[in-house]
Design a protein around this motif. Structure first.
Motif, PDB file in Angstrom:
ATOM      1  N   SER A 136      -0.061   4.396  -3.823  1.00  0.00           N
ATOM      2  CA  SER A 136      -0.243   3.112  -4.476  1.00  0.00           C
ATOM      3  C   SER A 136       1.017   2.770  -5.249  1.00  0.00           C
ATOM      4  O   SER A 136       1.368   3.388  -6.242  1.00  0.00           O
ATOM      5  CB  SER A 136      -1.499   3.153  -5.339  1.00  0.00           C
ATOM      6  OG  SER A 136      -1.206   3.364  -6.655  1.00  0.00           O
ATOM      7  N   GLY A 137       1.754   1.804  -4.722  1.00  0.00           N
ATOM      8  CA  GLY A 137       3.031   1.426  -5.311  1.00  0.00           C
ATOM      9  C   GLY A 137       3.547   0.152  -4.677  1.00  0.00           C
ATOM     10  O   GLY A 137       2.768  -0.634  -4.125  1.00  0.00           O
ATOM     11  N   ALA A 138       4.849  -0.029  -4.752  1.00  0.00           N
ATOM     12  CA  ALA A 138       5.457  -1.272  -4.281  1.00  0.00           C
ATOM     13  C   ALA A 138       5.138  -1.531  -2.807  1.00  0.00           C
ATOM     14  O   ALA A 138       4.808  -2.654  -2.419  1.00  0.00           O
ATOM     15  CB  ALA A 138       6.964  -1.210  -4.486  1.00  0.00           C
ATOM     16  N   VAL A 139       5.221  -0.498  -1.995  1.00  0.00           N
ATOM     17  CA  VAL A 139       5.061  -0.714  -0.558  1.00  0.00           C
ATOM     18  C   VAL A 139       3.611  -1.032  -0.189  1.00  0.00           C
ATOM     19  O   VAL A 139       3.340  -1.946   0.583  1.00  0.00           O
ATOM     20  CB  VAL A 139       5.597   0.503   0.227  1.00  0.00           C
ATOM     21  CG1 VAL A 139       5.293   0.367   1.711  1.00  0.00           C
ATOM     22  CG2 VAL A 139       7.097   0.622   0.006  1.00  0.00           C
ATOM     23  N   SER A 140       2.659  -0.304  -0.792  1.00  0.00           N
ATOM     24  CA  SER A 140       1.259  -0.607  -0.476  1.00  0.00           C
ATOM     25  C   SER A 140       0.901  -2.006  -0.977  1.00  0.00           C
ATOM     26  O   SER A 140       0.107  -2.702  -0.359  1.00  0.00           O
ATOM     27  CB  SER A 140       0.326   0.443  -1.076  1.00  0.00           C
ATOM     28  OG  SER A 140       0.371   0.407  -2.481  1.00  0.00           O
ATOM     29  N   SER A 141       1.516  -2.423  -2.083  1.00  0.00           N
ATOM     30  CA  SER A 141       1.268  -3.781  -2.580  1.00  0.00           C
ATOM     31  C   SER A 141       1.751  -4.811  -1.553  1.00  0.00           C
ATOM     32  O   SER A 141       1.119  -5.835  -1.361  1.00  0.00           O
ATOM     33  CB  SER A 141       1.983  -4.021  -3.909  1.00  0.00           C
ATOM     34  OG  SER A 141       1.316  -3.330  -4.948  1.00  0.00           O
ATOM     35  N   HIS A 142       2.855  -4.524  -0.902  1.00  0.00           N
ATOM     36  CA  HIS A 142       3.378  -5.440   0.111  1.00  0.00           C
ATOM     37  C   HIS A 142       2.568  -5.411   1.395  1.00  0.00           C
ATOM     38  O   HIS A 142       2.291  -6.440   1.983  1.00  0.00           O
ATOM     39  CB  HIS A 142       4.818  -5.057   0.468  1.00  0.00           C
ATOM     40  CG  HIS A 142       5.825  -5.790  -0.348  1.00  0.00           C
ATOM     41  ND1 HIS A 142       6.471  -6.904   0.112  1.00  0.00           N
ATOM     42  CD2 HIS A 142       6.286  -5.581  -1.590  1.00  0.00           C
ATOM     43  CE1 HIS A 142       7.290  -7.347  -0.818  1.00  0.00           C
ATOM     44  NE2 HIS A 142       7.202  -6.558  -1.868  1.00  0.00           N
ATOM     45  N   LEU A 143       2.241  -4.208   1.829  1.00  0.00           N
ATOM     46  CA  LEU A 143       1.661  -4.068   3.165  1.00  0.00           C
ATOM     47  C   LEU A 143       0.143  -4.155   3.189  1.00  0.00           C
ATOM     48  O   LEU A 143      -0.456  -4.200   4.253  1.00  0.00           O
ATOM     49  CB  LEU A 143       2.105  -2.747   3.792  1.00  0.00           C
ATOM     50  CG  LEU A 143       3.613  -2.578   4.003  1.00  0.00           C
ATOM     51  CD1 LEU A 143       3.887  -1.283   4.760  1.00  0.00           C
ATOM     52  CD2 LEU A 143       4.211  -3.751   4.764  1.00  0.00           C
ATOM     53  N   GLY A 144      -0.481  -4.135   2.014  1.00  0.00           N
ATOM     54  CA  GLY A 144      -1.931  -4.197   2.006  1.00  0.00           C
ATOM     55  C   GLY A 144      -2.571  -2.958   2.615  1.00  0.00           C
ATOM     56  O   GLY A 144      -3.630  -3.043   3.207  1.00  0.00           O
ATOM     57  N   LEU A 145      -1.896  -1.803   2.483  1.00  0.00           N
ATOM     58  CA  LEU A 145      -2.501  -0.554   2.953  1.00  0.00           C
ATOM     59  C   LEU A 145      -3.378   0.000   1.838  1.00  0.00           C
ATOM     60  O   LEU A 145      -3.012  -0.074   0.658  1.00  0.00           O
ATOM     61  CB  LEU A 145      -1.411   0.454   3.316  1.00  0.00           C
ATOM     62  CG  LEU A 145      -0.634   0.154   4.603  1.00  0.00           C
ATOM     63  CD1 LEU A 145       0.598   1.043   4.723  1.00  0.00           C
ATOM     64  CD2 LEU A 145      -1.523   0.316   5.837  1.00  0.00           C
TER      65      LEU A 145
ATOM     66  N   GLU B  27      -4.849   2.197  -0.888  1.00  0.00           N
ATOM     67  CA  GLU B  27      -3.969   2.980  -1.744  1.00  0.00           C
ATOM     68  C   GLU B  27      -4.536   4.327  -2.187  1.00  0.00           C
ATOM     69  O   GLU B  27      -5.727   4.460  -2.423  1.00  0.00           O
ATOM     70  CB  GLU B  27      -3.659   2.160  -2.997  1.00  0.00           C
ATOM     71  CG  GLU B  27      -3.078   0.804  -2.672  1.00  0.00           C
ATOM     72  CD  GLU B  27      -2.617   0.059  -3.908  1.00  0.00           C
ATOM     73  OE1 GLU B  27      -3.246   0.214  -4.973  1.00  0.00           O
ATOM     74  OE2 GLU B  27      -1.616  -0.671  -3.804  1.00  0.00           O
TER      75      GLU B  27
ATOM     76  N   PHE C  61       5.219   0.218   8.882  1.00  0.00           N
ATOM     77  CA  PHE C  61       3.927   0.701   9.389  1.00  0.00           C
ATOM     78  C   PHE C  61       4.112   1.824  10.403  1.00  0.00           C
ATOM     79  O   PHE C  61       3.292   1.989  11.302  1.00  0.00           O
ATOM     80  CB  PHE C  61       3.125  -0.419  10.074  1.00  0.00           C
ATOM     81  CG  PHE C  61       2.622  -1.492   9.163  1.00  0.00           C
ATOM     82  CD1 PHE C  61       1.578  -1.246   8.290  1.00  0.00           C
ATOM     83  CD2 PHE C  61       3.157  -2.771   9.205  1.00  0.00           C
ATOM     84  CE1 PHE C  61       1.072  -2.253   7.479  1.00  0.00           C
ATOM     85  CE2 PHE C  61       2.669  -3.779   8.389  1.00  0.00           C
ATOM     86  CZ  PHE C  61       1.628  -3.521   7.523  1.00  0.00           C
TER      87      PHE C  61
ATOM     88  N   TYR D 157       8.872   4.065   0.837  1.00  0.00           N
ATOM     89  CA  TYR D 157       9.625   3.016   1.531  1.00  0.00           C
ATOM     90  C   TYR D 157       9.761   3.276   3.023  1.00  0.00           C
ATOM     91  O   TYR D 157       9.987   2.354   3.798  1.00  0.00           O
ATOM     92  CB  TYR D 157      11.001   2.808   0.885  1.00  0.00           C
ATOM     93  CG  TYR D 157      10.882   2.041  -0.404  1.00  0.00           C
ATOM     94  CD1 TYR D 157      10.875   0.648  -0.393  1.00  0.00           C
ATOM     95  CD2 TYR D 157      10.697   2.694  -1.614  1.00  0.00           C
ATOM     96  CE1 TYR D 157      10.707  -0.071  -1.560  1.00  0.00           C
ATOM     97  CE2 TYR D 157      10.524   1.984  -2.785  1.00  0.00           C
ATOM     98  CZ  TYR D 157      10.535   0.603  -2.760  1.00  0.00           C
ATOM     99  OH  TYR D 157      10.353  -0.102  -3.904  1.00  0.00           O
TER     100      TYR D 157
ATOM    101  N   MET E  36       7.426   1.351   5.277  1.00  0.00           N
ATOM    102  CA  MET E  36       7.612  -0.108   5.281  1.00  0.00           C
ATOM    103  C   MET E  36       7.356  -0.772   6.634  1.00  0.00           C
ATOM    104  O   MET E  36       6.898  -1.887   6.690  1.00  0.00           O
ATOM    105  CB  MET E  36       9.031  -0.415   4.785  1.00  0.00           C
ATOM    106  CG  MET E  36       9.229  -1.788   4.215  1.00  0.00           C
ATOM    107  SD  MET E  36       8.153  -2.167   2.822  1.00  0.00           S
ATOM    108  CE  MET E  36       8.016  -3.940   2.981  1.00  0.00           C
TER     109      MET E  36
END
Lengths: 325, 425
Positions: free
Chosen positions: B195-204, B206, B273, B268, B271
């Motif tokens: 749960s961090g910047a990348v999950s916030s972007h990708l909607g994975l 967390e 997927f 990162y 990123m």
């Protein structure tokens, strides 16, 4: 963000080959789509006329997740472009019989599909499919997990542009479940690319992404502060699952805290517009008075959805044509 | 057979050796290190090691060997070959096999297959609970007698605190080491990415750091209460390093390891997927990676493991969240650890120590050093051999390396297991 890798949705000329996400796209990619969408709307009647652009092209709508609005508008858009359309309901298809997603795809590809429009419950599914289809096949993401729903965001931008001319300099507030919404993720990206002045997200921490800074948004827990002076208000649907996973106590409490009412609307600019990607929950995230009120543009969004999806599809096929020449 | 490796830079952290000298092997054992040969030593084979390095065979506390399980993901025969290609001669394999290693028969099967393969030393880790279900205790003492070096729950930590406490107390009175991976399933909540910047972007979905640290806090308290000998596996967060460091300072006799991938990759890398970067625990933030590196340097982290998980292609040919976590990493463990030396994180002796002496000490075996009388397990490393990893050319049956295309300086040239050449020519 580290985005130095080649964007798989762009072709050798830097034009759209797939449409998977808005992340990594440029201002021109977005404005081109919005401009093309405008040409499909008859200036006199406001209606969308049928054109012969995609005669002989086969488009398959692959929906692994139920949808009414998105599937229907895609189907109408494809037919108005004169493409051959096949809808695939995956509930009745082979992935249930143990066939893998890739086998299903390769079979459909062998039936000479030119484009897949995909909705799937896994974030990244559209990327995955785009990576594995034949090079001449195009993929449009019609919603993947909690990741992206780029055509919805584009029709929202189209709607904003209709009412506000330029998105540059606008303050936009998005209220509700930000963390679990693919629509919001794409809206935020679109608004950032089109250089909206400020993007606010309003809701409790439990519905916020873990890292809002990474998305470039300002978080407000107080709706009145969040709506103060905004030009555009976007409401998003609150799903029942959120109560089951203890992210919220009840719909009632959510409405008390964050429901968009006539009184709260007054904090925004007098000419602010109210949007909602639908389907709406009256009395949960929005009051009927607002949803059906003068400032609401919710139903327009649906109509524009057809024009914008036509534009995305046509742009992709035109780009492929241009590459051949 | 008598073997002489001469003029080679020998590194042996246990004996604090780092010098260019000779190694003498006799009767499958280390006979001597030094310039004059031992009495009556006649070398039948002599290798000139000029310009090369010699390390004790690596001891890997966690690598899956795909057996028993599905043959198409490899076998003990294929995976031990991959191990020695990476300089690893002792491998501990976790109990999440199919069937689970929760009874003597499975332990014996693994040991038998390893003897038949005769490529590396395989030490099974047994299950703490039956079927790894976290409910009923496995026959822990029988497993130990059958040859399990320690017991663990692999990636399925016990959620019920009472059962965990009982398991620890029972292990403690029978002098059994438990290996614990810390993860609170409820906090993990079917997440697939940090749960961090990348999950916030990708909607994975967390996985927060607290999914690890909340479980770690509980486990540390229960270790102190029961007095069990505990080793923490695959720690992944900065906070975990801090908590384990603090517990060690207070005198709790614990050790821990980190997976090599966590020291080089971050959130990162997810990123795009790319399912090759799907791991358990997930790849964490840059700050976590830095803290893990510092933890190695300060000694809070005792060992580096491969966490080798060979998978077949179909397991990764899925959208990120549906793909199986794991990296095929036996063949990159040493090279990636030595990259830490290149990057100034560790000195050479400490890096080798975390791969040999320390893991051997954690499980109490006389491996991981070139002490006279020890089995002659070692590898010869050419520090000037530049190569690029091509995951389709791995020895392992699993081609799921996350380091495809990485450039490395230095490569294992030959590996000896009990005085016998098992890799190289």
């Amino acid at each position: 963000m580290r985005l130095s890798k080649p964007n798989i949705q762009l072709n050798a000329q830097g034009k759209l080959h797939h449409f998977l996400t808005l992340e990594g796209l440029k201002h021109t990619h977005l404005t081109e789509i919005l401009d093309v969408a405008q040409t499909f709307i008859d200036p006199a009647t406001g209606e969308i006329n049928k054109v012969d652009s995609l005669h002989g092209k086969a488009i398959m709508n692959l929906f692994f997740e139920p949808s009414t609005r998105t599937l229907t508008t895609f189907e109408i858009a494809e037919k108005r472009l004169s493409a051959d359309v096949v809808n695939l309901n995956i509930e009745t298809s082979s992935t249930k019989k143990g066939e893998t997603l890739l086998d299903t795809l390769w079979n459909l590809e062998a039936m000479l599909a030119d484009m897949f429009v995909v909705r799937h419950n896994e974030s990244g599914a559209a990327h995955f499919i785009a990576k594995h289809v034949a090079p001449q096949v195009h993929v449009i993401n019609a919603g993947d997990g909690q990741h992206a729903h780029p055509t919805q965001a584009m029709l929202d931008m189209f709607t904003i542009r209709k009412h506000k001319k330029d998105i540059f300099d606008l303050k936009v507030a998005i209220i509700g479940d930000i963390q679990h919404s693919r629509v919001v993720r794409s809206q935020i990206q679109a608004l950032s690319i089109l250089e909206a002045r400020e993007i606010r997200v309003i809701g409790p921490t439990t519905l916020m992404p873990s890292n809002p800074d990474a998305l470039g948004v300002h978080v407000y827990h107080d709706i009145e502060q969040g709506l103060d002076g905004v030009d555009v208000i976007i409401n998003v649907r609150l799903q029942n699952e959120r109560m089951q996973s203890a992210l919220l106590p009840s719909e009632k409490e959510f409405f008390n805290l964050y429901g968009l009412t006539k009184e709260r609307l007054k904090f925004a600019k007098a000419d602010a517009i109210v949007m909602h990607p639908g389907p709406i929950n009256r009395g949960v995230e929005i009051d009927s008075e607002v949803a059906d009120g003068e400032q609401s543009v919710i139903l327009e969004q649906v109509t524009y959805g057809i024009a914008v999806r036509m534009a995305v599809i046509k742009t992709i096929f035109d780009n492929a044509q241009a590459l051949k020449k | 057979m008598n073997l002489l490796v001469k003029n080679i830079r020998i590194i042996d952290p246990l004996q604090n050796i780092d010098e260019v000298t000779n190694l003498y092997v006799s009767q499958k054992k280390i006979a001597a290190i030094g310039t004059p040969p031992p009495a009556k030593f006649n070398a039948e084979t002599t290798i000139d090691g000029t310009g090369k390095l010699l390390f004790p065979g690596l001891v890997d506390l966690q690598a899956r060997l795909a057996e028993p399980g599905s043959y198409y993901k490899g076998s003990i025969a294929t995976e031990t070959k991959a191990a020695v290609a990476g300089g690893i001669t002792t491998i501990c394999c976790p109990p999440d096999t199919n069937p689970v290693n929760d009874c003597q028969a499975v332990t014996e099967l693994i040991k038998r297959r390893a003897r038949q393969a005769a490529t590396a030393f395989v030490l099974p880790i047994g299950a703490i609970t039956q079927g790894l279900e976290g409910k009923l205790l496995a026959n822990m003492v029988s497993l130990k007698k059958a040859g399990c070096i320690a017991l663990s729950q692999a990636n399925q930590p016990i959620q019920n605190s009472l059962i965990l406490k009982n398991a620890m107390a029972y292990a403690a009175c029978n002098n059994i080491t438990v290996m614990l991976r810390c993860e609170d399933q409820q906090l993990k909540n079917d997440g697939v990415a940090h749960s961090g910047a990348v999950s916030s972007h990708l909607g994975l979905a967390e996985i927060s750091s607290s999914a690890e640290t909340v479980a770690l806090a509980r486990d540390l308290i229960l270790v102190a209460e029961t007095g069990v000998k505990a080793h923490f596996s695959l720690i992944s967060t900065a906070k975990s390093v801090e908590m384990i460091g603090e517990a060690k300072k207070q005198g709790l006799p614990i050790t821990c390891d980190v997976a090599i991938a966590q020291l080089h990759l971050t959130e990162y890398d997810v990123m795009e997927f790319n399912s090759l970067f799907n791991t358990t625990p997930p790849l964490r933030s840059k700050d976590d990676k830095e803290a893990l590196r510092i933890g190695l340097k300060t000694g809070v982290i005792d060992a580096i493991v491969s966490d080798h998980t060979p998978l077949n292609r179909d397991d990764k040919l899925l959208p990120f969240g549906e793909s199986k976590p794991g990296i095929s990493s036996l063949e990159t463990l040493l090279s990636l650890a030595l990259k830490l030396v290149e990057e100034g994180v560790l000195d050479l002796l400490s890096a080798i120590q975390k791969l040999t002496q320390n893991p051997a000490k954690i499980i109490g075996i006389n491996k991981g050093s070139l002490t006279i009388g020890n089995p002659a397990d070692f590898c010869i490393y050419n520090p000037d051999h530049d190569w690029v990893l091509d995951r389709t050319k791995l020895v392992s049956a699993g081609d799921n390396s996350a380091f495809d295309g990485w450039q490395f300086t230095g490569k294992v040239e030959a590996t000896y297991f009990q005085g016998r050449l098992v890799y190289g020519d």
